[in-house]
Scaffold this motif. Structure first.
Motif: not given
Length: 250
Positions: A37-40, A211-212, A197-199
Motif C-alpha cells: 500500500a502506498a499513501i500519497m 504498489a498494489s 506486507t509493505i506500507i
C-alpha cells in the motif's frame, strides 16, 4: 482473511487548546496480508502523521490501531518495544545506517540485538544481500556506498527479522531516478515473491505505481483509493491524474 493492520477512527491533533491543529480526522483503514500500500497526498495532508501513528512511532489523539489483532496502544512500553523489534520493520528516507559499522554489521544489527545465533545471522544477511544486490558491498562502510546501496542496505536491515509489516517513509526521496527505480523493483519483488506486507508514504507517482493499492489523503482524510490492475503504466497514469485533480505538484 483478517487484515494484518486495521486503523479505526484515527484522529491526531497538535497544539494547545484554542490553537489545535487537526492533522488526522477520523481515518479508518485496513491493510491485508501481502498487500503493498502506498499513501500519497499534498504537503500537509497528514500522510506522514498517519504513517507515524500506524507504525507506533506516535500515538493518536483518539482511535485505535490493531496489528495482527493486537491493540497497539493498550500495550505497556516494554510490550510495545518488543513488538516493534520483532514484528515491524522501518525504512527511512535518510537510511539511518551506523557510520561505525560496515554494511554487513548494519544489516545484521537487529538480529545481533536479539542475540540470535551467529550462523543464522550470517545466513539471513547473505540471503538478503543477494536479493537486494549487496553481496559485493558487505565489507564497505556507509561513506563508501552510493545512496541506492545505502537504501537497499536499510531495506535489508528492516527485513532481517522477518517482520509482519515493513513501513517505508519516502524511501526514494534521497535517491536519483535510476536508484529509485531499482529500489522499488526490489521492494515489489519482495512483496510479490516473499509476500512481505509493505506500507509506504511517497510523493512520487512512479514509486507509488509499484504498489498494489494507493490511498490519497487530503486535509486529514482519505479521499480516494486506487487499486492496481494488470498494467503499471495505466496505474501510473491514473495516479498522476488524481494528483493533478488534488492540486499536487508532480
Amino acid at each position: 482473511m483478517k487484515p494484518v493492520l486495521e486503523a479505526v477512527s484515527l484522529s491526531k491533533d497538535y497544539g494547545k487548546r484554542g490553537f489545535r491543529n487537526h492533522v488526522l480526522k477520523g481515518i479508518s483503514l485496513k491493510i491485508m496480508p501481502g498487500e503493498f500500500a502506498a499513501i500519497m497526498g499534498p504537503s500537509g495532508s497528514g500522510k506522514t502523521t498517519l504513517l507515524n501513528v500506524i507504525s507506533t512511532a506516535d500515538k493518536p489523539t483518539s482511535g485505535q490501531v490493531f496489528i495482527d489483532g493486537k491493540d497497539l496502544f493498550s500495550m505497556s512500553n516494554r510490550e510495545m518495544s518488543a513488538f516493534r523489534a520483532n514484528r515491524i520493520g522501518f525504512i527511512f528516507q535518510d537510511y539511518n545506517l551506523l557510520d561505525t559499522m560496515n554494511l554487513e554489521d548494519n544489516i545484521a544489527l537487529p538480529l545481533s540485538l536479539q542475540k540470535t545465533r551467529p550462523k543464522m545471522i550470517e545466513a539471513k544477511t547473505k540471503e538478503l544481500s543477494q536479493i537486494l544486490g549487496l553481496q559485493d558491498h558487505l565489507k564497505k562502510y556507509p561513506y563508501e556506498l552510493s545512496g541506492g546501496q545505502k537504501q537497499r542496505g536499510a531495506a535489508a536491515r528492516a527485513l532481517i527479522t522477518d517482520p509482519m509489516i515493513i513501513f517505508a517513509d519516502e524511501p526514494t526521496g534521497a535517491l536519483d531516478s535510476k536508484s529509485g527505480r531499482d529500489l522499488m523493483q526490489r521492494l515489489e519483488w519482495l512483496n510479490k515473491e516473499k509476500k512481505n506486507t509493505i506500507i509506504m508514504v511517497t510523493h512520487d507517482a512512479l514509486s507509488a505505481s509499484y504498489a498494489s493499492v494507493v490511498y490519497f489523503l487530503e486535509d486529514g482524510k482519505i479521499r480516494f483509493r486506487l487499486d492496481r490492475g494488470d498494467s503499471q503504466k495505466e496505474f501510473y497514469d491514473k495516479i498522476v491524474q488524481i494528483q493533478a485533480s488534488m492540486g499536487e505538484s508532480l
